[in-house]
Enzyme design. Structure first.
Site, short mmCIF file in Angstrom:
data_model
loop_
_atom_site.label_atom_id
_atom_site.label_comp_id
_atom_site.label_asym_id
_atom_site.label_seq_id
_atom_site.Cartn_x
_atom_site.Cartn_y
_atom_site.Cartn_z
N TYR A 174 0.81 -1.22 0.00
CA TYR A 174 0.00 0.00 0.00
C TYR A 174 0.85 1.28 0.00
O TYR A 174 0.40 2.33 -0.42
CB TYR A 174 -0.94 0.03 1.22
CG TYR A 174 -2.04 -1.02 1.20
CD1 TYR A 174 -2.07 -2.00 0.21
CD2 TYR A 174 -3.02 -1.04 2.17
CE1 TYR A 174 -3.06 -2.97 0.21
CE2 TYR A 174 -4.01 -2.01 2.17
CZ TYR A 174 -4.02 -2.97 1.18
OH TYR A 174 -5.00 -3.93 1.18
N ASP B 31 -5.39 -6.47 6.02
CA ASP B 31 -6.57 -5.70 5.61
C ASP B 31 -7.71 -6.67 5.30
O ASP B 31 -8.85 -6.52 5.77
CB ASP B 31 -6.19 -4.88 4.36
CG ASP B 31 -7.24 -3.86 4.00
OD1 ASP B 31 -8.21 -3.69 4.76
OD2 ASP B 31 -7.10 -3.23 2.94
N ASP C 68 -11.03 -7.95 8.05
CA ASP C 68 -12.45 -7.79 7.69
C ASP C 68 -13.18 -9.13 7.75
O ASP C 68 -14.31 -9.21 8.20
CB ASP C 68 -12.59 -7.19 6.28
CG ASP C 68 -12.72 -5.68 6.33
OD1 ASP C 68 -12.15 -5.08 7.26
OD2 ASP C 68 -13.37 -5.10 5.43
#
Ligand code: NAD
Length: 360
Positions: free
Chosen positions: A141, A247, A251
């Site tokens: 990222y 990430d 979730d």
């Protein structure tokens, strides 16, 4: 006295933050501490007032306090803005970077009263209690990215994944430390059969294991981990992983409990910790006293634990939440037949009353 910078943000952000502040007031009374709160603007509402989603004054307030408590940012009103002015890209990511919070901690616990709220079978999720530790400021990222035109008229894209030994070591130490205080099991997740970055990750984590003799370390490939998380999630205690895998997995883990309105997070590693619910600004229910404030209340409990070293007060808040759920109180997102419906304000008030009456 602890100085807290409070960033209500957009949508349901101000509503859930008000709930958490109500509970913190109760903690002040019980524990005899003083919280000095200072509100600052962030997100779309900051853009509307100041032309930027992260005003300089907000940045300063966040850098010069003991902890930051954030609601949520974003909403359809600001979706068409250029990326650097949008609430998430223009405020949240730069704030995390400025605060140098390299580890995101997401506890995922199934409250026994809510076992039926999960989409997974009760016997699979009952008793679930795990923590995901995600590296937050490195990896794909944050690496260099570029596009190149190709002679055939197409394009080529290059994204760079970088990790240094030091970056891996500091987040791994945090995960080992967390496992030490919990059930003593650490699962480090990587893709070492394919990625060189994962091979370094595995080496660095393995090298540290000797310093934490009470912790059982296992390595797991990320694809297997995704499968194990829905097959037998109770096998996990602390999960450690790099930014992108974390990430996705965090979730997935959050969904095991069935409700996004229940789960808190802490971003740690810098001078000042950042605490926020995992959900967004929920524009569909904003302003209707429907939002579940528990994720933000539990984020405040994490702030007490990690930034203020107030373990007993943190546990008091968590027990108060449990007790209110046991009594059958539910916000609309976790409503079940036969339960008692509470709005945002009432739910926060019920938790605060329990804190005021509980043991400290
Ligand atoms: P969301 O998390 O805001 O909402 C998803 C669904 O969950 C909605 O139906 C919402 O009503 C419900 N929900 C969320 N929180 C709830 C709560 N506390 N109580 C009850 N129900 C709740 O995600 P989204 O709809 O994809 O995004 C809405 C906006 O939030 C977007 O602008 C997005 O960019 C932003 N967002 C911000 C953050 C953040 O501030 N950290 C995180 C995710 C999304």
């Amino acid at each position: 006295m602890f100085k807290i910078t409070v960033l209500p943000g957009d949508g349901i952000g101000p509503e859930v933050i008000a709930g958490a502040l109500r509970v913190l007031q109760a903690v002040q009374k019980r524990a005899g501490v003083e919280f000095a709160t200072r509100e600052a603007a962030i997100g779309g509402s900051a853009y509307d007032r100041f032309g930027t989603p992260l005003p300089g004054e907000t940045q300063q307030a966040c850098l010069h306090c003991d902890a930051v408590l954030l609601g949520a940012v974003g909403g359809p009103k600001w979706d068409a803005l250029p990326v650097h002015l949008r609430p998430e890209a223009g405020a949240l990511l730069p704030l995390r970077k400025q605060l140098a919070v390299f580890a995101n901690i997401r506890p995922t616990k199934l409250h026994s009263a809510l076992a039926e709220a999960s989409t997974l079978k009760r016997e699979v999720v009952a008793g679930l209690d795990l923590v995901v530790v995600r590296e937050l400021t490195g990896g794909l990222y944050f690496g260099d990215k570029r596009r190149e035109e190709l002679p055939d008229g197409g394009q080529k894209v290059v994204e760079t994944l970088e990790y240094s030994t030091g970056e891996i070591e500091r987040v791994a130490r945090m995960a080992f430390g967390m496992a030490q205080k919990r059930r003593g099991k650490l699962t480090s997740v990587d893709k070492a059969n394919v990625l060189e970055s994962s091979r370094l990750w595995r080496e660095v984590v393995s090298d540290l294991a000797g310093e934490y003799p009470g912790v059982e370390l296992e390595h797991m490939l990320v694809d297997n981990c995704a499968m194990q998380m829905v097959r037998h999630p109770r096998q996990f205690d602390v999960l450690l992983t790099e930014n992108m895998f974390g990430d996705i997995l965090s979730d997935q883990a959050s969904q095991l409990t069935g409700s996004i309105g229940m789960l808190p997070s802490a971003s740690l590693g810098g001078q000042v910790g950042l605490y926020e619910p995992i959900h967004g600004s929920a524009p569909d229910i904003a302003g209707q006293d429907m939002a579940n404030p528990i994720a933000t209340i539990l984020s405040a409990a994490m702030m007490l634990r990690y930034s203020f070293n107030m373990e007993e007060a943190a546990a008091l808040v968590e027990q108060a939440v449990e007790a209110v759920l046991e009594e059958g109180w539910r916000t609309v997102d976790i409503m079940q037949p036969g339960m008692r419906r509470a709005g945002t304000v009432q739910m926060a008030g019920l938790v605060a009353e329990k804190v005021e009456r509980g043991r400290s």
